[in-house]
Design a protein around this motif. Structure first.
Motif, short mmCIF file in Angstrom:
data_model
loop_
_atom_site.label_atom_id
_atom_site.label_comp_id
_atom_site.label_asym_id
_atom_site.label_seq_id
_atom_site.Cartn_x
_atom_site.Cartn_y
_atom_site.Cartn_z
N GLU A 54 8.32 5.79 -4.05
CA GLU A 54 7.65 6.15 -5.18
C GLU A 54 6.82 4.90 -5.98
O GLU A 54 5.58 5.06 -6.31
CB GLU A 54 8.52 6.66 -6.37
N LEU A 55 7.51 3.71 -6.00
CA LEU A 55 6.73 2.59 -6.55
C LEU A 55 5.76 2.21 -5.52
O LEU A 55 4.56 1.87 -6.21
CB LEU A 55 7.98 1.39 -6.58
N ALA A 56 5.82 2.08 -4.12
CA ALA A 56 4.52 1.76 -3.39
C ALA A 56 3.48 2.59 -4.02
O ALA A 56 2.36 2.25 -3.85
CB ALA A 56 5.34 1.89 -2.02
N MET A 57 3.71 4.04 -3.73
CA MET A 57 2.41 4.92 -4.03
C MET A 57 2.05 4.81 -5.58
O MET A 57 0.84 4.67 -5.60
CB MET A 57 3.13 6.32 -4.06
N GLU A 58 2.83 4.67 -6.30
CA GLU A 58 2.34 4.33 -7.91
C GLU A 58 1.39 3.07 -7.79
O GLU A 58 0.28 3.14 -8.56
CB GLU A 58 3.40 3.98 -8.78
N GLU A 59 1.74 2.17 -7.16
CA GLU A 59 1.02 0.70 -7.21
C GLU A 59 -0.42 1.03 -6.34
O GLU A 59 -1.29 0.60 -6.94
CB GLU A 59 1.71 -0.52 -6.29
N ALA A 60 -0.26 1.79 -5.32
CA ALA A 60 -1.52 2.21 -4.53
C ALA A 60 -2.47 2.82 -5.37
O ALA A 60 -3.71 2.43 -5.43
CB ALA A 60 -1.30 2.71 -3.32
N ILE A 61 -1.92 4.01 -5.98
CA ILE A 61 -2.72 4.90 -6.84
C ILE A 61 -3.43 4.26 -7.89
O ILE A 61 -4.43 4.30 -8.37
CB ILE A 61 -1.84 6.16 -7.05
N VAL A 62 -2.58 3.41 -8.70
CA VAL A 62 -2.99 2.77 -9.77
C VAL A 62 -4.25 1.83 -9.59
O VAL A 62 -5.17 1.84 -10.17
CB VAL A 62 -1.85 2.02 -10.61
N ASN A 63 -4.07 1.13 -8.50
CA ASN A 63 -4.94 0.18 -8.10
C ASN A 63 -6.50 0.88 -7.73
O ASN A 63 -7.58 0.40 -8.12
CB ASN A 63 -4.72 -0.75 -6.84
N ILE A 64 -6.29 2.06 -6.92
CA ILE A 64 -7.55 2.85 -6.75
C ILE A 64 -8.09 3.25 -7.81
O ILE A 64 -9.32 3.23 -8.25
CB ILE A 64 -7.01 3.84 -5.79
N VAL A 65 -7.50 3.80 -8.86
CA VAL A 65 -7.97 4.30 -10.16
C VAL A 65 -8.64 3.29 -10.98
O VAL A 65 -9.79 3.42 -11.57
CB VAL A 65 -6.95 4.95 -10.99
#
Length: 144
Positions: A47-58
């Motif tokens: 979950e933390l890895a996904m959150e980091e990736a998605i926040v960076n994209i956004v």
């Protein structure tokens, strides 16, 4: 890292490239990982890895109100779980970023860069590709 040959897609989620989509992505992917037998500890790292990736994209890639992020999850016969995050933002290979000096004091470090470091540290492999005008980041997680 290459995905195994016997990869079975479990889900595909496409939502607007906005922070408000984050809970939907995380909940959807986590549900499938939980069903695949991941421990709560591994789910937390995923979950933390996904959150980091998605926040960076956004924050850095979404270029228009129509921007979307597509996330697929898949598994293979060797109990690996793959999360593929696709966006149509400007080309950006996060794996080319220098590893931050985590031994430096907080005041001596530049702002940013830790998200990608955390993704690399918490997962079992990360790859990046640019295809058809899209960024494709694939995260590999093992159950154990």
């Amino acid at each position: 890292m290459r995905m195994a040959e016997n990869v079975h897609t479990l889900c595909s989620i496409e939502l607007p490239a906005v922070l408000e989509s984050l809970p939907g992505f995380v909940a959807g992917i986590t549900r499938y990982a939980r069903e695949a037998g991941f421990s709560e500890h591994r789910l937390g790292a995923m979950e933390l890895a996904m959150e980091e990736a998605i926040v960076n994209i956004v924050k850095y890639s979404s270029t228009s109100p129509e921007s979307v992020i597509t996330i697929t999850c898949a598994t293979d016969d060797k109990e690996a779980f793959y999360i593929t995050i696709i966006d149509n933002g400007p080309p950006f290979d996060p794996l080319k970023k220098d590893t931050p000096d985590t031994s430096a004091g907080i005041d001596d470090r530049p702002i940013g860069g830790l998200g990608i470091f955390f993704i690399k540290e918490m997962t079992d492999g990360v790859t990046y590709a640019r295809e058809a005008g899209r960024n494709i980041l694939t995260i590999k997680m093992k159950k154990q």
